[in-house]
Scaffold this motif. Structure first.
Motif, mmCIF file in Angstrom:
data_model
loop_
_atom_site.group_PDB
_atom_site.id
_atom_site.type_symbol
_atom_site.label_atom_id
_atom_site.label_comp_id
_atom_site.label_asym_id
_atom_site.label_seq_id
_atom_site.Cartn_x
_atom_site.Cartn_y
_atom_site.Cartn_z
ATOM 1 N N ARG A 189 0.734 -1.159 0.298
ATOM 2 C CA ARG A 189 0.269 -0.114 -0.357
ATOM 3 C C ARG A 189 0.915 1.250 -0.260
ATOM 4 N NH1 ARG A 189 -4.715 -0.919 4.442
ATOM 5 N NH2 ARG A 189 -5.884 -2.001 3.080
ATOM 6 N N ARG A 190 2.027 0.966 1.157
ATOM 7 C CA ARG A 190 2.739 2.256 0.974
ATOM 8 C C ARG A 190 3.354 2.695 -0.874
ATOM 9 N NH1 ARG A 190 4.300 4.479 5.294
ATOM 10 N NH2 ARG A 190 3.642 3.055 7.356
ATOM 11 N N TYR A 191 4.484 1.425 -1.349
ATOM 12 C CA TYR A 191 4.831 1.601 -2.657
ATOM 13 C C TYR A 191 3.715 2.465 -3.642
ATOM 14 C CZ TYR A 191 8.586 -0.903 -1.937
ATOM 15 O OH TYR A 191 9.987 -1.609 -1.061
ATOM 16 N N LEU A 192 1.917 2.268 -3.261
ATOM 17 C CA LEU A 192 1.488 2.220 -4.604
ATOM 18 C C LEU A 192 1.135 3.605 -4.169
ATOM 19 C CD1 LEU A 192 -1.806 -1.043 -4.218
ATOM 20 C CD2 LEU A 192 1.113 -0.250 -6.229
ATOM 21 N N LEU A 193 0.862 4.558 -2.961
ATOM 22 C CA LEU A 193 0.521 5.358 -2.850
ATOM 23 C C LEU A 193 1.408 6.473 -3.128
ATOM 24 C CD1 LEU A 193 -1.853 5.285 -0.017
ATOM 25 C CD2 LEU A 193 -2.377 5.783 -2.230
ATOM 26 N N ASN A 194 2.629 5.654 -2.784
ATOM 27 C CA ASN A 194 3.807 7.203 -3.429
ATOM 28 C C ASN A 194 4.113 7.019 -5.258
ATOM 29 O OD1 ASN A 194 4.639 6.870 -0.742
ATOM 30 N ND2 ASN A 194 6.318 4.952 -0.968
ATOM 31 N N PHE A 195 3.294 5.700 -5.551
ATOM 32 C CA PHE A 195 3.335 5.999 -6.682
ATOM 33 C C PHE A 195 2.784 7.311 -6.920
ATOM 34 C CE2 PHE A 195 1.773 5.115 -10.678
ATOM 35 C CZ PHE A 195 3.407 5.124 -11.684
ATOM 36 N N LEU A 196 1.135 7.166 -6.292
ATOM 37 C CA LEU A 196 0.005 7.714 -6.202
ATOM 38 C C LEU A 196 0.694 9.711 -6.259
ATOM 39 C CD1 LEU A 196 -2.757 8.100 -7.102
ATOM 40 C CD2 LEU A 196 -3.749 7.369 -4.666
ATOM 41 N N TYR A 197 1.447 9.655 -5.721
ATOM 42 C CA TYR A 197 1.630 10.980 -5.278
ATOM 43 C C TYR A 197 2.207 11.206 -5.791
ATOM 44 C CZ TYR A 197 -1.341 11.960 -1.298
ATOM 45 O OH TYR A 197 -2.955 12.450 -0.537
ATOM 46 N N ASP A 198 3.987 11.282 -6.019
ATOM 47 C CA ASP A 198 5.171 11.973 -7.185
ATOM 48 C C ASP A 198 5.385 10.583 -7.812
ATOM 49 O OD1 ASP A 198 5.203 12.824 -4.182
ATOM 50 O OD2 ASP A 198 5.818 11.196 -3.355
ATOM 51 N N LEU A 199 4.093 9.985 -8.388
ATOM 52 C CA LEU A 199 4.240 8.841 -9.675
ATOM 53 C C LEU A 199 6.321 7.900 -9.995
ATOM 54 C CD1 LEU A 199 3.764 10.896 -12.418
ATOM 55 C CD2 LEU A 199 2.186 9.273 -11.700
ATOM 56 N N ASP A 200 6.402 7.770 -8.412
ATOM 57 C CA ASP A 200 7.398 6.893 -8.210
ATOM 58 C C ASP A 200 7.516 6.467 -6.479
ATOM 59 O OD1 ASP A 200 9.744 6.376 -7.006
ATOM 60 O OD2 ASP A 200 11.453 7.911 -7.542
ATOM 61 N N PRO A 201 7.668 5.242 -6.811
ATOM 62 C CA PRO A 201 7.159 3.765 -5.626
ATOM 63 C C PRO A 201 8.195 4.212 -4.314
ATOM 64 C CG PRO A 201 8.264 2.599 -7.088
ATOM 65 C CD PRO A 201 7.748 4.038 -8.309
ATOM 66 N N ASN A 202 9.323 5.300 -4.587
ATOM 67 C CA ASN A 202 10.221 5.540 -3.773
ATOM 68 C C ASN A 202 10.391 6.507 -3.553
ATOM 69 O OD1 ASN A 202 12.015 2.828 -3.748
ATOM 70 N ND2 ASN A 202 12.024 3.958 -5.867
ATOM 71 N N LYS A 203 9.838 7.780 -3.237
ATOM 72 C CA LYS A 203 9.876 9.050 -3.376
ATOM 73 C C LYS A 203 9.897 9.454 -1.536
ATOM 74 C CE LYS A 203 10.630 11.326 -6.504
ATOM 75 N NZ LYS A 203 10.274 12.471 -6.916
ATOM 76 N N ARG A 204 8.301 8.470 -0.908
ATOM 77 C CA ARG A 204 8.136 8.592 0.024
ATOM 78 C C ARG A 204 8.392 7.200 1.387
ATOM 79 N NH1 ARG A 204 3.072 13.035 0.222
ATOM 80 N NH2 ARG A 204 3.971 14.009 -1.711
ATOM 81 N N HIS A 205 8.516 7.579 2.781
ATOM 82 C CA HIS A 205 8.448 6.444 2.911
ATOM 83 C C HIS A 205 9.979 5.117 3.038
ATOM 84 C CE1 HIS A 205 4.589 7.133 4.267
ATOM 85 N NE2 HIS A 205 4.186 7.022 3.473
#
Length: 571
Positions: A507-523
């Motif tokens: 879920r964290r990876y998916l929401l990172n992508f939703l927010y930043d178009l990159d699964p790594n930007k947060r968390h």
């Protein structure tokens, strides 16, 4: 309103949203506002059956969106006598015409009312969200082999509330679209009547509705990401290439990212191929419209199919063997090249750079094929497997070529799917080998081919890939391994995934992508997810209690063979 504020709305407040000429009343339940069943198109029922959707332009007025609206007709048809000898050996029922299978019972736990007048959209958001909050929007396309499928199967509450908890609130949008023969009846007549790929046309129109209206619900129309699972993932992939890769609406992109889970590229014969015309003729012929004394004479079969009573249309469509019957997936009603919406074969469009260049995530489960290889007890050697695969799926490949392809798959159970289970679960000879083949040809290899073609056409475009492998040690599901459908269950925290490590991290990876178009930007405590490139085709491997990096090889199993001979693997 800050993230905490989304949880403070009172349960009795009944959220309302104002649209042009309309006021929409939703329902607040357990911290989530839901607005169900808002029509985005005119009714496709009756004389509008098998026609393109017509956008609804009339205001909704005072619209009650507090209850779930009917789903589109569900196109599963049970096993029939033509399924012999499978039904006698595997189903053990007296009335074969009413027989069902485990696959067809998937939706039994969440039955919904259905109707032909079904083109509606649902918006769900954290309680307290309001216009101007500009939350990113996850637009999910439901999947179920293009014969069934309704967004109402998902319990989205925990996912939406999870976004609030980690300070990444989002709006979730789902839409009904026509499936089965209502949405994907093939044939030359469908193409000439402009009625090809109707389900995709429904989906695209629902996206336009979201672009026009989602701001009123607190979403940002410039931050829409598509997500689809199974046939929903195939649909997302199709929206990358339809209209030659044009996803512009009113001078704006309809979406800015795409996530495809357990479905993406699905090689299919053109809609006017010999096979597709045979399917159309079988359905139209079953209606027997020239011989019906209670129906007027119609100038052609299309007119008769549109005018037929609903029950007669269902009966005619049921002349096709069971959509998910015991011995095979019935991949009949699927998106197909039509020289219009899908202008060429998908691989040609990718090679010619005719796709929407947005960041993407592709992923598959380790054991995609296991649930589709449960009943084929007589497919127990190479000769019978060749006959099975050519007879049910790939009529364009010769016996010799199919034998060459199958040499990539070991006959010993130890090497088959579910992987990592040794020689266990080989209930009948060849089961694990067949599971491996079906998982590869319909899911893993097409996913990899699509990623390779996209990365070759646009090397700078960021794409990521994953493989999920978290279930083979679970006693409840180990017979199927990390099976098709388990990613969806994991994200929505169903079955055995309550509060699991896999659910929380994915879920964290998916929401990172939703927010930043990159699964790594947060968390940043998450494992780094590397981009997938042709030179370094690295996947993130989701495990039960940790993640690792998997480097895809050059020609393991049948990848190289299938990539070079795609024309032989069109369904």
């Amino acid at each position: 309103m800050g993230p905490v504020g989304f949880c403070l709305a009172q349960e009795d407040e009944g959220p309302t949203v104002n649209l042009p000429g309309s006021q929409v009343l939703g329902i607040l339940t357990d911290g989530v506002d839901s607005f169900y069943g808002m029509p985005y198109a005119e009714s496709p029922a009756g004389r509008n059956r098998l026609k393109r959707p017509v956008k609804r332009t009339r205001p909704l007025g005072e619209f009650d969106a507090t209850t779930i609206a009917p789903a589109c007709p569900q196109g599963h048809f049970g096993a029939v006598k033509l399924d012999e000898p499978w039904h006698k050996r595997t189903l053990n029922v007296d009335n074969v015409d009413n027989a069902d299978t485990n696959l067809a019972r998937w939706d039994a736990a969440n039955p919904v009312q259905t109707a032909e007048d079904c083109l509606t959209i649902t918006v769900q958001r954290p309680a307290g969200t309001k216009a101007g909050d500009n939350l990113p929007v996850l637009f999910m396309l439901a999947g179920y082999s293009f014969v069934m499928g309704t967004p109402y199967r998902y319990n989205v509450t925990s996912f939406i509330k999870f976004g609030v908890e980690i300070e990444q609130p989002f709006v979730l949008v789902t839409a009904n679209y026509r499936t089965g023969p209502w949405g994907f009846l093939p044939g030359d007549k469908m193409m000439k009547n402009g009625s090809s790929n109707l389900g995709l046309r429904d989906q695209r129109m629902s996206m336009e509705w979201a672009s026009d209206n989602i701001a009123a619900f607190g979403g940002d129309p410039d931050k829409i990401v598509l997500w689809g699972h199974a046939s929903g993932g195939v649909s997302v992939f199709d929206h990358l290439v339809i209209s030659g890769g044009n996803a512009t609406y009113k001078d704006k992109k309809l979406f800015r990212g795409a996530i495809m889970s357990s479905g993406s590229f699905l090689p299919a014969e053109s809609i006017n191929s010999k096979k597709c015309n045979e399917i159309y003729s079988k359905v139209a012929g079953a209606l027997e419209y020239p011989m019906r004394h209670d129906l007027p004479f119609y100038k052609d079969s299309m007119e008769a199919l549109r005018a037929a009573p609903y029950s007669d249309f269902v009966r005619a469509a049921s002349s096709i063997r069971g959509a998910l019957s015991a011995e095979a997936m019935r991949l009949v009603y699927v998106p197909r090249p039509d020289n219009d919406l899908i202008r060429h074969s998908h691989e040609v469009l990718l090679k010619d750079n005719m796709f929407v260049p947005v960041p993407m995530i592709f992923g598959t489960q380790e054991d995609e094929g296991t649930i589709f290889a449960q009943k084929q007890t007589s497919v127990n050697n190479t000769r019978r497997m060749i006959k099975y695969l050519r007879g049910h799926y790939f009529r364009n490949i010769s016996n010799g070529r199919m034998e060459d392809f199958l040499k990539n798959y070991h006959t010993k159970a130890f090497h088959g799917s579910p992987y990592g289970t040794g020689s266990e679960f080989e209930n009948w000879a060849g089961r694990k080998r067949l599971s491996s083949v079906l998982g590869d040809v319909f899911f893993t290899i097409p996913r990899r081919i699509a990623m390779s073609l996209i990365a070759s056409s646009q090397p700078e475009l960021p794409i990521w890939g994953y493989q999920a492998a978290y279930d083979y040690g679970n006693n409840a599901t180990s017979a199927w391994g990390t099976a098709h459908g388990s990613f969806e269950a994991m994200v929505f925290e169903t079955d055995d995934y309550m509060s699991s490590y896999a659910t929380r991290t994915t879920r964290r990876y998916l929401l990172n992508f939703l927010y930043d178009l990159d699964p790594n930007k947060r968390h940043l405590e998450l494992a780094a997810w590397p981009k997938w490139t042709v030179e370094e085709p690295r996947l993130l491997k989701f495990n039960k209690s940790g993640h690792s990096i998997l480097l895809e090889g050059g020609g393991e199993r049948g990848y190289t063979f299938m990539k070079r001979r795609l024309g032989m693997f069109r369904i």
